[in-house]
Write a protein that holds these residues in place. Structure first.
Motif, PDB file in Angstrom:
ATOM      1  N   SER A  59       0.843  -1.205   0.000  1.00 14.67           N
ATOM      2  CA  SER A  59       0.000   0.000   0.000  1.00 14.67           C
ATOM      3  C   SER A  59       0.874   1.250   0.000  1.00 14.67           C
ATOM      4  O   SER A  59       0.575   2.239  -0.683  1.00 14.67           O
ATOM      5  N   GLN A  61     -10.409   3.339  -8.777  1.00 15.78           N
ATOM      6  CA  GLN A  61     -11.681   3.701  -8.156  1.00 15.78           C
ATOM      7  C   GLN A  61     -11.944   5.189  -8.370  1.00 15.78           C
ATOM      8  O   GLN A  61     -11.139   6.032  -7.958  1.00 15.78           O
ATOM      9  N   GLU A  65      -7.048  -0.238  -3.380  1.00 13.89           N
ATOM     10  CA  GLU A  65      -8.012   0.523  -4.185  1.00 13.89           C
ATOM     11  C   GLU A  65      -8.751   1.553  -3.333  1.00 13.89           C
ATOM     12  O   GLU A  65      -8.988   2.671  -3.771  1.00 13.89           O
ATOM     13  N   GLN A  66      -9.089   1.178  -2.097  1.00 13.71           N
ATOM     14  CA  GLN A  66      -9.765   2.118  -1.203  1.00 13.71           C
ATOM     15  C   GLN A  66      -8.851   3.304  -0.880  1.00 13.71           C
ATOM     16  O   GLN A  66      -9.281   4.467  -0.855  1.00 13.71           O
ATOM     17  N   MET A  67      -7.570   3.004  -0.645  1.00 14.05           N
ATOM     18  CA  MET A  67      -6.597   4.068  -0.353  1.00 14.05           C
ATOM     19  C   MET A  67      -6.487   5.027  -1.538  1.00 14.05           C
ATOM     20  O   MET A  67      -6.465   6.245  -1.375  1.00 14.05           O
ATOM     21  N   GLN A  68      -6.417   4.445  -2.755  1.00 18.41           N
ATOM     22  CA  GLN A  68      -6.304   5.292  -3.964  1.00 18.41           C
ATOM     23  C   GLN A  68      -7.522   6.211  -4.087  1.00 18.41           C
ATOM     24  O   GLN A  68      -7.392   7.390  -4.418  1.00 18.41           O
ATOM     25  N   LYS A  69      -8.703   5.681  -3.768  1.00 16.81           N
ATOM     26  CA  LYS A  69      -9.923   6.483  -3.882  1.00 16.81           C
ATOM     27  C   LYS A  69      -9.886   7.662  -2.896  1.00 16.81           C
ATOM     28  O   LYS A  69     -10.200   8.793  -3.252  1.00 16.81           O
ATOM     29  N   GLU A  70      -9.466   7.359  -1.655  1.00 16.17           N
ATOM     30  CA  GLU A  70      -9.399   8.416  -0.633  1.00 16.17           C
ATOM     31  C   GLU A  70      -8.361   9.474  -0.997  1.00 16.17           C
ATOM     32  O   GLU A  70      -8.614  10.677  -0.917  1.00 16.17           O
ATOM     33  N   GLY A  93      -8.096  -4.818  -2.602  1.00 18.56           N
ATOM     34  CA  GLY A  93      -9.221  -4.044  -2.077  1.00 18.56           C
ATOM     35  C   GLY A  93      -8.751  -2.871  -1.230  1.00 18.56           C
ATOM     36  O   GLY A  93      -9.221  -1.733  -1.390  1.00 18.56           O
ATOM     37  N   GLU A  94      -7.808  -3.156  -0.341  1.00 23.26           N
ATOM     38  CA  GLU A  94      -7.290  -2.109   0.560  1.00 23.26           C
ATOM     39  C   GLU A  94      -6.570  -1.006  -0.229  1.00 23.26           C
ATOM     40  O   GLU A  94      -6.731   0.187   0.038  1.00 23.26           O
TER      41      GLU A  94
END
Lengths: 290, 97
Positions: free
Chosen positions: A141, A285, A209-214, A206-207
């Motif tokens: 990450s 994302q 992708e969520q970080m990239q979105k934030e 998943g983790e």
């Protein structure tokens, strides 16, 4: 041709960076180059320039903390050595942009106060998302956040700033040129190292992708603040100074409204994220638009 | 070997040769510099011995014509690439991890 281990070596870094494009430079530019007088003498332009430079210092301080923190989280010796060179690159970026603040008249005793006053809160949140991963020694990450998201953003922002400054401020354009050259290595490491690691650890997708979105949301919010609350274009017009017709991504920045420039930059960075992440097997994302 | 064209499956003598001159690119050690140049944006065109690196956007130049299947090394960003023919017939470089 060099193999991957050689490419990540200190020797390669020495020959490519200090012995190449940084040779004979002083804080990233040629000795004797100065900020243009019309920026130093106009109160509004000077404040806007200081404000923009503060964001660069904040971003580079984050990159310095992230790359140094990643050294001990790296799973192999070659990555550790590469990240050591990246740490020095990022420390140099912090130094050259801080020196620019001094060149713009910020006194050393006022440095931290100036940074606190002008640092964009959304950029600080962007940094916090990344540094939380680094604190947990999450290498995958951390490298995606640092070398693909942060560096990918910096790459496009610096390219745009370079285009805007090339004809009117050679000193700053030269400083940016050296940082862009550094970013090429950093994004290259990010893609090449993570491209193989993510295949070995698909459970991390998943983790990440969520970080990239934030991070993307806070980046867009930073761009929105930076362009929509910027007085530079109005002040240049009021002062009768023609804006340079800088070309960036096929458009003339010299005739665009700040909101349109924001759109061009945001679209460029997000498109690059999508392409780079797709290449390493991570699904981009779409962030909420601020 | 300093040419970024690392390998090819065909006979190199059939390819066109190119004399490379320094383009002012200074982001790699001196002996490699003629093999790279900066992309000049809209209006710039790639020669038959050139490919753009999709990772760092630098133009890679070989002393030989590039063909699909060639393997390239991009020294500025340390990426390994493969030349492929796009649907419109143009040559593109894809990253090989």
């Amino acid at each position: 041709m060099a193999d991957t281990i050689d490419a990540y070596s200190i020797q390669n870094w020495l020959e490519s960076c200090p012995q190449s494009y940084l040779e004979n430079t002083e804080y990233g530019h040629a000795a004797g180059e100065k900020e243009p007088d019309f920026f130093l003498q106009n109160e509004v332009l000077l404040e806007e320039t200081i404000k923009a430079t503060v964001q660069l210092v904040v971003g580079e301080r984050c990159a310095l903390s992230a790359s140094s923190g990643l050294i001990n989280a790296a799973p192999d010796e070659a990555s550790r050595r590469f990240l050591a060179t990246q740490t020095l690159d990022e420390a140099r970026h912090v130094e050259v942009f801080t020196q620019r603040l001094y060149d713009l008249g910020v006194r050393k005793k006022d440095l931290e106060g100036t940074i606190q006053r002008y640092a964009n809160p959304n950029l600080v949140k962007f940094a916090e998302v990344l540094l939380e991963k680094i604190d947990r020694k999450d290498f995958i990450s951390g490298v995606v956040g640092q070398n693909i998201v942060l560096e990918g953003m910096a790459f496009s922002v610096f390219e745009m700033m370079y285009a805007m400054n090339e004809s009117v401020n050679p000193k700053f354009a030269h400083t940016l040129s050296g940082t862009i050259a550094d970013e090429r290595r950093h994004v290259g490491f990010g893609e090449n190292r993570i491209g193989s690691l993510i295949r070995e650890h698909p459970e991390k997708r998943g983790e990440v992708e969520q970080m990239q979105k934030e991070m993307s949301y806070f980046m867009l919010a930073t761009f929105a603040d930076a362009f929509r609350n910027n007085r530079t274009v109005d002040e240049l017009e009021a002062a009768g100074i023609e804006r340079p017709h800088s070309q960036y991504q096929g458009v003339d920045l010299g005739v665009m409204a700040p909101e349109d420039m924001e759109q061009v930059l945001a679209d460029t960075v997000l498109k690059e994220f999508k392409t780079r992440l797709g290449r390493i097997g991570i699904e981009y994302q779409t962030p909420t638009r601020p | 070997m300093v040419d970024p064209l690392e390998s090819s499956d065909d006979d190199p003598v059939q390819r066109r040769r190119f004399l490379l001159e320094d383009t002012g690119f200074d982001e790699v050690p001196a002996r490699y510099r003629r093999f790279y140049r900066k992309w000049r944006g809209a209006g710039d065109q790639l020669a038959p011995n050139e490919a753009i690196c999709p990772v760092c956007k630098v133009v890679i130049r070989s002393s030989r014509e590039l063909w699909p299947g060639d393997r390239l090394y991009c020294m500025p960003c340390m990426s390994r690439l493969v030349v492929v023919e796009a649907t419109d017939g143009r040559l593109e470089a894809h990253v090989s991890y």
